[in-house]
Structures are given as structure tokens and as C-alpha cells.
Design an enzyme around this catalytic site. Sequence first.
Site, PDB file in Angstrom:
ATOM      1  N   GLY A 302       3.426  10.469   6.443  1.00 63.10           N
ATOM      2  CA  GLY A 302       2.877   9.119   6.534  1.00 63.10           C
ATOM      3  C   GLY A 302       1.384   9.162   6.276  1.00 63.10           C
ATOM      4  N   GLU A 303       0.651   8.246   6.919  1.00 60.16           N
ATOM      5  CA  GLU A 303      -0.815   8.165   6.809  1.00 60.16           C
ATOM      6  C   GLU A 303      -1.293   7.755   5.421  1.00 60.16           C
ATOM      7  OE1 GLU A 303      -2.596  11.912   7.836  1.00 60.16           O
ATOM      8  OE2 GLU A 303      -1.692  11.997   9.821  1.00 60.16           O
ATOM      9  N   GLY A 304      -0.380   7.528   4.479  1.00 65.01           N
ATOM     10  CA  GLY A 304      -0.772   7.337   3.085  1.00 65.01           C
ATOM     11  C   GLY A 304      -0.964   8.640   2.353  1.00 65.01           C
TER      12      GLY A 304
END
Length: 335
Positions: A302-304
Site C-alpha cells: 500500500g502507501e502508493g
Amino acid sequence: MAAFSSLSEFRALLAQMPAPDSQALEGAEARNGQLTKPPGALGRLEDLAIWYAGWRGSDQPRVGKRQVIVFAGNHGVTAQGVSAFPPEVTVQMVANFQHGGAAVNQLSRVAGAEMSVHALDLDTPTADFTQNAAMSEAEVVAALTTGWNAVDADSEVLVVGEMGIGNTTSAAAIANALFGGEASDWTGRGTGIDDAGLSVKTRVVAEGVARHASEDALEVLRCLGGRELAAMAGAIASARAKRIPVILDGFICSAAAACLAQAQDGALDHVVAGHLSQEGAHGKLLAALNKNPLLALNMRLGEGSGATLAINVLVAAVECHSGMATFAEAGVAAG
């Protein structure tokens, strides 16, 4: 500032979004056919560069300012025991982002991107969607607005990411509500829950979808989403209004984007999928969105992070397109 104050106004805005520049597309396609390479020799890089050119309005573009935004939110559904980590981790990770210690900080630096983090009312989690709608209309509009306003109009590519304990549960519920099937088709292990936890999580997704089933994709976002998912959706829509191409991250980001796609045909035409996450249902979700990922590196952070890594692929594609010589310029016979 955002040009909407209700879901109905946001829905109307989605219906009025700009299309790519047809002249730039035609010019980029013509240029691609004249570059010093065999036709199609750069594979998907060629299509990626032409797509980018259409949205930036130039047949010979460059990728300038690169923006990465991480949105963080907390989910009331974590009370059901759907995550291996407590909600306090969201706050702790926001501090880590701010201090430059997360993976996405490093990947943003490598990609030459400016990264920011927006924490959305972490002290006020969304409601447990097995009991009530996750957000009121005012709350979801506020989150959409945060995302909309976070996008820099000078950006030339955008990545949005997320942090929020419990948000794979929210994403699974959204995907199930939008695309049907069984809850088990969309529910995965997230941050690493065991078999018992997966069983609980699947039940929670099924209960949420049964309670909040709707033909209205924005209502699905309101009832089953989280503030960070709504903010990502708002940012993706804002980018479209500004003709900024977007690279999608993983399962959670894709679920947020899916709400736009189901609310308005073509709402994700300015979007490419950055990578295929290891979260089990991400491939199924990308297939439903008709998005073919650029990378598949077994990432599930996640987190980009995956999309930020893919910025480098986009830049490489555009540099080849705009920087290579044509046969005429190089004095090479074109076969």
C-alpha cells in the site's frame, strides 16, 4: 477549492470531465511511427507515452512535476477484529511518513516526486459498517474535498496512496458491492491475518454488503468506505479535471477508483494501473476495471508504493517517445 458540496454535485461534476486532446493523440501516434525503431518494438511503452501525450495536450511531452499523496484514515470496523494490527498503528505510520521513514518516501525520492501525507480525522474513526453507514454524506463529501484540494494543478503525474488499519476490509466490501460475487471472492489477508481472522473478515464484508447494497457507487463509497478511500477518489477526480494522468496503486486504491468508474463511464480514462498487488483480489478488480498493470513485483504494502515505483516506467516511456530521433532527424533509412 472543490467545486461541489454534496454527492449529487460531485456526481454531476464527474459527468462533465474533459477528454484527452485528440490533436495531441494523433500527433503522438504519428511521431511514434517515425521514431528510430521497428514498429511496436517498445511494446507497452509506446502506448503509455501516447496515452500520456493525449492527457497533457502535447505530441512530444515530458513528465515534469510528480506528485505522490498518501491519505490516512481510521475504520470503526476494526472493532470486529478484522486486522492483525491495532488502529493506533495508523497514527504511528503517519508520523513515519512525515519523518521520511516509510518505503514510499524512498520510492518518491527515486522517482523525483514530491510526497505529502494527509491524515483525516484519525481520532474519529468511521462507523462500523456492519452496524451503520461508515460515513454521513457530510463526512464523505469532506473527505472527497480533502482529496480534491490536495492535487497541485502544476503536477504532471499523480499517485495517491493510503494508510489505514482495516482498509482492506473496506476495499473488499466496496468491490463486492460494486461487482457482485461472494464476499470470499474479494476478501484477503491484508496485513497478515490468520485463517480464523480471515473467516471473521469475510463474514464482516458479507454483513456490510448485505446491509448497504446499492446501485449508486457513491453511496457504496459512503456506506462501506473510509475517509482515506474517499480522499483518493476525490484526488483522482480532481486530477481528471486538471488533465493530470494518474497511476493507480494496489487493491485499496483501485477500490476507491472503482467507485468513480461505476458512477460515470470513462471516469478512469486518465488512469493506468501501476502494479498488480499480492492482495488476492486485486487482479480480479483490475480486470473489472479493464486495467492492465505495468508491474507485478509481489508487492502488497500500500502507501502508493507500487504506483510510485511505476512513475519511473512512465517517465522512461515518455523520454523514449519525446527524446528519440525520428528516421528523418537521424538520417536513417526507414526500411
